[in-house]
Design a protein around this motif. Structure first.
Motif, PDB file in Angstrom:
ATOM      1  N   ARG A  96       1.226  -1.169   0.288  1.00  0.00           N
ATOM      2  CA  ARG A  96      -0.120   0.240  -0.032  1.00  0.00           C
ATOM      3  C   ARG A  96       0.647   1.434   0.281  1.00  0.00           C
ATOM      4  O   ARG A  96       0.654   2.774  -1.210  1.00  0.00           O
ATOM      5  CB  ARG A  96      -0.960  -0.253   1.646  1.00  0.00           C
ATOM      6  CG  ARG A  96      -2.078   1.224   1.316  1.00  0.00           C
ATOM      7  CD  ARG A  96      -2.372   0.933   2.322  1.00  0.00           C
ATOM      8  NE  ARG A  96      -2.781  -0.722   3.265  1.00  0.00           N
ATOM      9  CZ  ARG A  96      -4.333  -0.431   2.797  1.00  0.00           C
ATOM     10  NH1 ARG A  96      -5.178  -0.379   2.170  1.00  0.00           N
ATOM     11  NH2 ARG A  96      -4.632  -1.990   3.612  1.00  0.00           N
ATOM     12  N   ASN A 154      -2.280  -7.956  -1.651  1.00  0.00           N
ATOM     13  CA  ASN A 154      -3.135  -7.858  -0.636  1.00  0.00           C
ATOM     14  C   ASN A 154      -1.933  -6.581  -0.388  1.00  0.00           C
ATOM     15  O   ASN A 154      -0.763  -6.799  -0.357  1.00  0.00           O
ATOM     16  CB  ASN A 154      -2.411  -8.959   0.424  1.00  0.00           C
ATOM     17  CG  ASN A 154      -3.234  -8.653   1.785  1.00  0.00           C
ATOM     18  OD1 ASN A 154      -3.018  -7.989   2.309  1.00  0.00           O
ATOM     19  ND2 ASN A 154      -2.766  -9.546   2.817  1.00  0.00           N
ATOM     20  N   ALA A 213      -7.315   0.884  -5.849  1.00  0.00           N
ATOM     21  CA  ALA A 213      -8.075  -0.276  -4.678  1.00  0.00           C
ATOM     22  C   ALA A 213      -8.576  -1.074  -5.535  1.00  0.00           C
ATOM     23  O   ALA A 213      -9.032  -2.842  -5.783  1.00  0.00           O
ATOM     24  CB  ALA A 213      -8.757   0.404  -4.486  1.00  0.00           C
ATOM     25  N   ARG A 214      -9.453  -0.507  -6.992  1.00  0.00           N
ATOM     26  CA  ARG A 214      -9.891  -1.652  -7.752  1.00  0.00           C
ATOM     27  C   ARG A 214      -8.785  -2.045  -8.373  1.00  0.00           C
ATOM     28  O   ARG A 214      -9.320  -3.695  -8.578  1.00  0.00           O
ATOM     29  CB  ARG A 214     -10.438  -0.047  -9.109  1.00  0.00           C
ATOM     30  CG  ARG A 214     -11.442  -1.146 -10.458  1.00  0.00           C
ATOM     31  CD  ARG A 214     -12.250  -0.076 -10.281  1.00  0.00           C
ATOM     32  NE  ARG A 214     -11.018   0.211 -11.718  1.00  0.00           N
ATOM     33  CZ  ARG A 214     -10.797  -0.167 -13.410  1.00  0.00           C
ATOM     34  NH1 ARG A 214     -11.087  -1.533 -13.158  1.00  0.00           N
ATOM     35  NH2 ARG A 214      -9.856  -0.088 -14.046  1.00  0.00           N
ATOM     36  N   LEU A 273      -5.912  -3.851  -7.411  1.00  0.00           N
ATOM     37  CA  LEU A 273      -5.318  -4.302  -6.233  1.00  0.00           C
ATOM     38  C   LEU A 273      -6.424  -5.519  -6.135  1.00  0.00           C
ATOM     39  O   LEU A 273      -5.775  -6.465  -6.304  1.00  0.00           O
ATOM     40  CB  LEU A 273      -5.449  -3.665  -4.560  1.00  0.00           C
ATOM     41  CG  LEU A 273      -4.232  -2.699  -3.864  1.00  0.00           C
ATOM     42  CD1 LEU A 273      -4.665  -1.844  -3.045  1.00  0.00           C
ATOM     43  CD2 LEU A 273      -3.291  -3.465  -4.168  1.00  0.00           C
ATOM     44  N   ASP A 274      -7.510  -5.363  -5.942  1.00  0.00           N
ATOM     45  CA  ASP A 274      -9.211  -5.951  -5.831  1.00  0.00           C
ATOM     46  C   ASP A 274      -9.059  -7.091  -7.083  1.00  0.00           C
ATOM     47  O   ASP A 274      -8.861  -8.587  -7.143  1.00  0.00           O
ATOM     48  CB  ASP A 274     -10.329  -5.725  -5.647  1.00  0.00           C
ATOM     49  CG  ASP A 274     -11.301  -5.877  -5.816  1.00  0.00           C
ATOM     50  OD1 ASP A 274     -11.191  -6.752  -5.000  1.00  0.00           O
ATOM     51  OD2 ASP A 274     -12.310  -5.975  -6.210  1.00  0.00           O
ATOM     52  N   ARG A 275      -8.967  -6.233  -8.531  1.00  0.00           N
ATOM     53  CA  ARG A 275      -8.566  -7.245  -9.876  1.00  0.00           C
ATOM     54  C   ARG A 275      -7.482  -7.976 -10.174  1.00  0.00           C
ATOM     55  O   ARG A 275      -7.720  -9.698 -10.325  1.00  0.00           O
ATOM     56  CB  ARG A 275      -8.722  -6.519 -10.728  1.00  0.00           C
ATOM     57  CG  ARG A 275      -9.677  -5.613 -11.331  1.00  0.00           C
ATOM     58  CD  ARG A 275     -10.027  -4.975 -12.653  1.00  0.00           C
ATOM     59  NE  ARG A 275     -10.184  -5.617 -13.873  1.00  0.00           N
ATOM     60  CZ  ARG A 275     -10.475  -5.322 -14.904  1.00  0.00           C
ATOM     61  NH1 ARG A 275     -10.711  -4.533 -15.539  1.00  0.00           N
ATOM     62  NH2 ARG A 275      -9.955  -6.585 -15.853  1.00  0.00           N
ATOM     63  N   GLU A 295      -6.337  -8.940  -7.085  1.00  0.00           N
ATOM     64  CA  GLU A 295      -5.868  -9.867  -5.975  1.00  0.00           C
ATOM     65  C   GLU A 295      -4.893 -10.088  -5.287  1.00  0.00           C
ATOM     66  O   GLU A 295      -3.984 -11.083  -4.585  1.00  0.00           O
ATOM     67  CB  GLU A 295      -5.945 -11.431  -5.881  1.00  0.00           C
ATOM     68  CG  GLU A 295      -7.470 -12.058  -6.844  1.00  0.00           C
ATOM     69  CD  GLU A 295      -7.418 -13.690  -7.554  1.00  0.00           C
ATOM     70  OE1 GLU A 295      -6.936 -14.510  -7.334  1.00  0.00           O
ATOM     71  OE2 GLU A 295      -8.325 -13.734  -8.345  1.00  0.00           O
ATOM     72  N   LYS A 336      -8.517   5.283  -5.831  1.00  0.00           N
ATOM     73  CA  LYS A 336      -9.833   4.570  -6.261  1.00  0.00           C
ATOM     74  C   LYS A 336      -9.374   3.764  -7.130  1.00  0.00           C
ATOM     75  O   LYS A 336      -9.610   2.716  -6.951  1.00  0.00           O
ATOM     76  CB  LYS A 336     -10.432   5.765  -6.846  1.00  0.00           C
ATOM     77  CG  LYS A 336     -12.026   4.667  -6.385  1.00  0.00           C
ATOM     78  CD  LYS A 336     -13.164   6.643  -7.281  1.00  0.00           C
ATOM     79  CE  LYS A 336     -14.159   5.826  -8.166  1.00  0.00           C
ATOM     80  NZ  LYS A 336     -15.101   7.034  -8.331  1.00  0.00           N
TER      81      LYS A 336
END
Lengths: 262, 291
Positions: free
Chosen positions: B94, B122, B113-114, B116-118, B120, B110
């Protein structure tokens, strides 16, 4: 000032460690002074007659039994040598570490001019040196108060100013070298600081080696000279300022043109 | 205006060759492949374009701006993913991503975060704990989170598992569809063939060919496989002879009448004639420099 903050964050642990060690040694040194003071009065004469050894450390010119005499030699060596090593490490690694740790490619592909990067990294070195010295001054003042000594503020200020200037000069020279190298700066930094220190010791031993004081920033940190004369030797300080300026200018000049290895 | 335009870009390291007279253009919104073996000059080209190294001669523009004079403006609109992703080891994922955004003077939380999610990933892991693949993901996010107009990717998929490679290219295609030009250096031909519209082949510091990917496979040469014989006919225009089970394979760029005439007197039991695949052409460029 993003890089400045990042550098301070990255260097935080090392700064805490170096500051703690130097402050701890200064504390020990000052706190044992009252006990040693009386013995020192007797030993002072012996120190003054130890020939080359006492001349090298300036002990032939001052009264080692007085607080300021004791402080200028013992604490001067701790803050002088310790501070110089710390400043050299900061300076030599400031620019080179990005290539050594393979982060230069990351940093230099962001929209920042190299000039800006050198500026912020240089400032971070300066800030860390100032923090270490501020802690050292505070610790010394506190300990002097604890043992009931009232040292001459003018002389003390001059001594601390000399150590600070010397550390900044050492860091600046190493900072300049740092722009040229991409790895292995540690030995250069520590070796350079040690070389400066020993050049000053040699210059104290023989009249013919006095010119060495122009080459080493320790030349104007000689506690005995400062206490006796009441000022810093302008000719050595002037050369020191020139070395400082040259180191900083070299860092800007080289780093702004350098091919970055990754 | 081109996303990338180089004119005789040359870089020597002392006397050793980096790249020589690289002239190529990449249009805005293009998906461009840059193919070459190790040491061909791919990374040198990219590092010169990004201002990490100074060209010996020649010039280049990125997004219409001179690489020597407008480096900061270029980097503000460019995302770069190096072949080896190295970050500050003591930092968390981060923190590195935020530091990258802060160096651009932007708040990209924003989009980060998108991504990071896609991908996968941490964000609370320390960099030193990450595998190569996960470090690559950090690099992807740093390169993409500010929506660059030009993306320069140096062998981006090494270390990523196949599923993640697919997700990565899906993200790239979205950015490309939004108008970002993508310059992808790779030696994985299937990637270039599948995703790129144009490509250039670089060998020993020189551009050998620059064309649409579909045209790169169209050459005068045909790949011919003959079964029942152990050697090709003794005629001109035959290259890259290889033995296969019960037969022989070669590239042929000569006269077809001569080939048919020669084959008529040979005990051929089966024959196959196809366009050479990109890999075949690629290997040929590597070996000889022309086709």
């Amino acid at each position: 000032m993003t890089i400045l903050k990042q550098e301070l964050r990255q260097g935080r642990n090392a700064l805490i460690l170096w500051t703690a060690v130097i402050v701890f040694m200064l504390l020990i040194c000052i706190l044992i002074y009252p006990e040693m003071g009386s013995q020192m009065n007797e030993l002072s004469g012996a120190f003054a007659n130890m020939g080359g050894f006492s001349a090298a450390f300036g002990m032939d010119k001052i009264n080692f039994g007085e607080f300021m005499g004791f402080f200028s030699v013992e604490c001067g060596n701790i803050l002088g040598l310790g501070g110089a090593f710390f400043a050299a490490l900061l300076g030599i690694s400031a620019l080179a570490k990005e290539e050594k740790e393979h982060t230069a490619e990351f940093l230099l592909t962001h929209p920042l001019s190299r000039k800006n990067i050198v500026l912020q990294k240089g400032l971070s070195v300066l800030v860390q040196i100032l923090i270490l010295n501020a802690a050292a001054v505070s610790a010394c003042a506190f300990c002097a108060f604890l043992i009931g000594e009232k040292p001459d503020i003018g002389s003390l200020t001059l001594l601390f100013l000399a150590y600070l200037t010397m550390q900044i000069e050492t860091a600046a020279v190493c900072f300049g070298i740092s722009a040229w190298i991409s790895s292995g700066g540690l030995g250069i930094g520590l070796g350079g600081a040690a070389l400066f220190y020993f050049l000053n010791l040699i210059s104290n031993l023989a009249e013919g080696a006095k010119f060495l004081k122009f080459l080493t920033p320790f030349g104007y940190t000689d506690g005995a000279e400062i206490l006796i004369s009441g000022h810093l030797e302008a000719k050595y300080v002037t050369v020191g300022i020139l070395f400082t300026a040259a180191g900083i200018a070299a860092a800007f000049w080289k780093y702004c043109r350098k091919d970055i290895s990754v | 205006m081109y996303a990338i335009k180089t004119d005789s870009l040359t870089k020597y390291y002392g006397k050793s060759r980096g790249i020589t007279n690289i002239s190529l253009t990449v249009s805005e919104g293009d998906f461009f492949g840059f193919i070459g073996p190790n040491g061909a000059g791919k990374s040198t080209t990219i590092r010169t374009l990004l201002g990490l190294i100074t060209p010996t001669s020649g010039s280049a523009e990125l997004l219409g701006m001179d690489i020597m004079k407008q480096r900061n403006e270029i980097l503000q609109k460019t995302g770069y993913m190096p072949s080896e992703a190295s970050f500050y080891r003591g930092m968390k994922v981060r923190e590195v991503i935020r530091y990258s955004a802060a160096l651009r003077g932007l708040d990209c939380r924003k989009e980060a975060a998108r991504l990071l999610d896609r991908l996968e990933l941490n964000p609370d892991k320390k960099i030193r704990e990450l595998s190569l693949g996960n470090r690559k993901k950090v690099s992807i996010i740093c390169a993409l989170q500010h929506h660059p107009r030009l993306l320069i990717l140096d062998e981006p998929t090494s270390g990523l598992d196949p599923l993640m490679q697919r997700e990565f290219f899906a993200i790239l295609k979205e950015h490309n569809a939004d108008g970002a030009a993508i310059f992808l250096s790779s030696h994985i031909l299937s990637e270039i063939q599948r995703y790129c519209r144009h490509a250039a082949v670089i060998r020993e510091g020189n551009i050998l060919i620059c064309d649409e990917v579909k045209n790169l496979g169209h050459t005068r040469a045909k790949q011919i496989t003959l079964l029942g014989v152990s050697a090709p006919p003794a005629i001109d225009g035959i290259k890259n002879i290889e033995s296969v089970e019960d037969g022989v394979k070669f590239l042929y760029s000569g006269d077809y009448h001569a080939l048919l005439s020669a084959l008529s007197s040979m005990p051929v039991t089966d024959m196959n004639m196809t366009e050479p695949d990109l890999e075949e052409i690629f290997m040929h460029y590597y070996r000889s420099g022309d086709m």
